[in-house]
Design a protein around this motif. Structure first.
Motif, PDB file in Angstrom:
ATOM      1  N   LEU A  27      -8.769  -7.033   6.266  1.00  0.00           N
ATOM      2  CA  LEU A  27      -9.211  -6.168   7.369  1.00  0.00           C
ATOM      3  C   LEU A  27     -10.718  -6.134   7.491  1.00  0.00           C
ATOM      4  O   LEU A  27     -11.250  -5.965   8.578  1.00  0.00           O
ATOM      5  CB  LEU A  27      -8.745  -4.732   7.090  1.00  0.00           C
ATOM      6  N   CYS A  28     -11.416  -6.232   6.377  1.00  0.00           N
ATOM      7  CA  CYS A  28     -12.875  -6.142   6.416  1.00  0.00           C
ATOM      8  C   CYS A  28     -13.469  -7.325   5.642  1.00  0.00           C
ATOM      9  O   CYS A  28     -12.738  -8.075   4.987  1.00  0.00           O
ATOM     10  CB  CYS A  28     -13.341  -4.789   5.863  1.00  0.00           C
ATOM     11  N   ARG A  30     -14.751  -7.750   2.913  1.00  0.00           N
ATOM     12  CA  ARG A  30     -14.512  -7.851   1.462  1.00  0.00           C
ATOM     13  C   ARG A  30     -13.390  -8.842   1.146  1.00  0.00           C
ATOM     14  O   ARG A  30     -13.366  -9.414   0.045  1.00  0.00           O
ATOM     15  CB  ARG A  30     -14.134  -6.481   0.883  1.00  0.00           C
ATOM     16  N   ASN A  31     -12.422  -8.963   2.087  1.00  0.00           N
ATOM     17  CA  ASN A  31     -11.299  -9.905   1.889  1.00  0.00           C
ATOM     18  C   ASN A  31     -10.663  -9.778   0.509  1.00  0.00           C
ATOM     19  O   ASN A  31     -10.511 -10.771  -0.213  1.00  0.00           O
ATOM     20  CB  ASN A  31     -11.777 -11.343   2.120  1.00  0.00           C
ATOM     21  N   CYS A  32     -10.267  -8.567   0.148  1.00  0.00           N
ATOM     22  CA  CYS A  32      -9.707  -8.327  -1.192  1.00  0.00           C
ATOM     23  C   CYS A  32      -8.359  -9.020  -1.395  1.00  0.00           C
ATOM     24  O   CYS A  32      -7.971  -9.297  -2.533  1.00  0.00           O
ATOM     25  CB  CYS A  32      -9.547  -6.829  -1.427  1.00  0.00           C
ATOM     26  N   VAL A  34      -5.338  -7.949  -1.307  1.00  0.00           N
ATOM     27  CA  VAL A  34      -4.278  -7.196  -1.990  1.00  0.00           C
ATOM     28  C   VAL A  34      -3.215  -6.825  -0.957  1.00  0.00           C
ATOM     29  O   VAL A  34      -3.467  -6.879   0.252  1.00  0.00           O
ATOM     30  CB  VAL A  34      -4.843  -5.906  -2.644  1.00  0.00           C
ATOM     31  N   ARG A  36      -1.740  -4.044   0.609  1.00  0.00           N
ATOM     32  CA  ARG A  36      -1.864  -2.584   0.789  1.00  0.00           C
ATOM     33  C   ARG A  36      -0.573  -1.976   1.304  1.00  0.00           C
ATOM     34  O   ARG A  36      -0.353  -0.767   1.157  1.00  0.00           O
ATOM     35  CB  ARG A  36      -3.037  -2.269   1.718  1.00  0.00           C
ATOM     36  N   GLY A  42      -7.759  -2.241  -2.856  1.00  0.00           N
ATOM     37  CA  GLY A  42      -8.900  -3.114  -3.103  1.00  0.00           C
ATOM     38  C   GLY A  42     -10.178  -2.311  -3.217  1.00  0.00           C
ATOM     39  O   GLY A  42     -10.177  -1.157  -3.684  1.00  0.00           O
ATOM     40  N   PHE A  43     -11.285  -2.880  -2.768  1.00  0.00           N
ATOM     41  CA  PHE A  43     -12.601  -2.251  -2.918  1.00  0.00           C
ATOM     42  C   PHE A  43     -12.639  -0.841  -2.308  1.00  0.00           C
ATOM     43  O   PHE A  43     -13.235   0.074  -2.886  1.00  0.00           O
ATOM     44  CB  PHE A  43     -13.660  -3.140  -2.243  1.00  0.00           C
ATOM     45  N   CYS A  44     -11.993  -0.668  -1.165  1.00  0.00           N
ATOM     46  CA  CYS A  44     -12.057   0.637  -0.472  1.00  0.00           C
ATOM     47  C   CYS A  44     -11.221   1.701  -1.161  1.00  0.00           C
ATOM     48  O   CYS A  44     -11.406   2.902  -0.901  1.00  0.00           O
ATOM     49  CB  CYS A  44     -11.646   0.500   0.980  1.00  0.00           C
ATOM     50  N   HIS A 127     -11.655   0.648   7.030  1.00  0.00           N
ATOM     51  CA  HIS A 127     -10.558   0.244   6.156  1.00  0.00           C
ATOM     52  C   HIS A 127      -9.208   0.820   6.570  1.00  0.00           C
ATOM     53  O   HIS A 127      -8.197   0.521   5.931  1.00  0.00           O
ATOM     54  CB  HIS A 127     -10.882   0.641   4.706  1.00  0.00           C
TER      55      HIS A 127
HETATM   56  S1  SF4 Z   1      -8.738  -3.623   0.629  1.00  0.00           S
HETATM   57 FE1  SF4 Z   1     -10.288  -2.355   1.702  1.00  0.00          FE
HETATM   58  S2  SF4 Z   1     -12.260  -3.218   1.107  1.00  0.00           S
HETATM   59 FE2  SF4 Z   1     -10.677  -4.766   0.640  1.00  0.00          FE
HETATM   60  S3  SF4 Z   1     -10.546  -6.107   2.455  1.00  0.00           S
HETATM   61 FE3  SF4 Z   1      -9.030  -4.490   2.692  1.00  0.00          FE
HETATM   62  S4  SF4 Z   1     -10.121  -2.887   3.885  1.00  0.00           S
HETATM   63 FE4  SF4 Z   1     -11.669  -4.230   3.008  1.00  0.00          FE
END
Ligand code: SF4
Length: 295
Positions: A27-28, A30-32, A34, A36, A42-44, A127
């Motif tokens: 979504l952002c 950071r491209n985590c 994971v 969700r 992830g980072f958020c 996020h």
């Molecule tokens: S988990 Fe959060 S910080 Fe990571 S890519 Fe998704 S929105 Fe961005």
């Protein structure tokens, strides 16, 4: 394809595509990656359900957003930036608040409209945009007519922003830094300057310059720029970018309220407020360039 958890009508393709971006999460920037939708974070630090710390009319925003009834703010916990001077670390980093559903956010928006707020202001939305877009769609079907404000730290991916086209009336991004090393040191985001400029370009493409009716914003781009000590924010470069590459009539709020919060007091470069000279020279430069500077 994961589906938004709701019992209401089906959602648009844009909402479905936003929802898909949460697994793996891209979504952002950071491209985590994971999942969700399955509880991973992830980072958020937020899974599929947003955490809201507060909802209510806010009278401390820019006057063009406040009007008579206040800006109808919805504060989201968690953040995709890691600013060491965060002024809301209890919300952004400790993530205080309550989990909410799409329907609860939609009802909150309708409540803010009923109260007399002049817009719906999503604070730190990056996020959690799948839920926000779904809630806007739901609320509009039930009579929401207020402009929506995307009040972001400005670390947003263009792919996600494109899917928000039509959901957001007023984009209000921060432009925090023009230097990659500073962005890395202060926010753990070395690519912030390039990502941020690309995002602001897309936001302006969607909504154009800020327009107002009876001195209250209805549509467009409003940039926030916080002046930091020692010119760490790169104010001149950001103002030049807006003037020369976005629009000479860009509306900007050059802000002087920086103070050392969270971990900033132990950082020698930012353990003080900017001087009056540092702030005024940035604001004067924006005025000289002809930008629409909020005073
Ligand atoms: S988990 Fe959060 S910080 Fe990571 S890519 Fe998704 S929105 Fe961005």
């Amino acid at each position: 394809m994961a589906l938004p958890p709701t019992n209401t009508d089906s959602f648009s393709d844009s909402v479905q595509k936003l929802w898909d971006l949460m697994n793996p999460c891209t979504l952002c920037p950071r491209n985590c990656k994971v999942d969700r939708t399955n509880g991973q974070t992830g980072f958020c630090g937020i899974a599929d359900m947003p955490v809201v710390s507060s909802v209510g009319p806010h009278f401390g925003e820019e006057s063009v957003l406040v009007g008579r009834g206040g800006s109808g703010t919805i504060f989201f916990a968690g953040c995709n930036l890691g600013c060491i001077f965060c002024q809301n670390s209890d919300i952004s980093h400790q993530r205080h608040g309550s989990k909410v559903t799409i329907e609860e956010i939609a009802e909150a928006m309708l409540g803010l409209q009923k109260f007399g707020c002049c817009n719906i202001n999503f604070v730190t939305p990056t996020h959690v945009v799948p839920t926000i877009a779904a809630a806007i769609e739901t609320a509009r079907k039930k009579g929401l007519a207020l402009p929506t404000v995307y009040n972001t730290g400005g670390y947003d991916s263009v792919e996600t922003l494109k899917l928000l086209d039509g959901f957001i009336d007023i984009y209000m991004p921060d432009m925090k830094y023009s230097d990659s090393g500073v962005a890395d040191e202060l926010s753990s985001a070395p690519d912030y300057p390039q990502i941020n400029q690309t995002a602001v370009r897309e936001m302006h493409r969607q909504v154009g310059d800020l327009t107002t009716k009876n001195s209250v914003a209805t549509h467009g781009l409003l940039v926030r720029h916080l002046v930091l000590p020692e010119n760490l924010a790169g104010s001149i470069e950001i103002i030049d970018f807006l003037s020369e590459q976005i629009s000479p009539k860009t509306t900007i709020n050059v802000m002087d309220q920086y103070r050392p919060c969270f971990q900033a007091s132990s950082h020698t470069k930012i353990n003080r407020r900017p001087s009056r000279d540092e702030f005024q020279s940035a604001q004067q430069y924006a005025l000289q360039k002809g930008l629409n500077v909020l005073l």
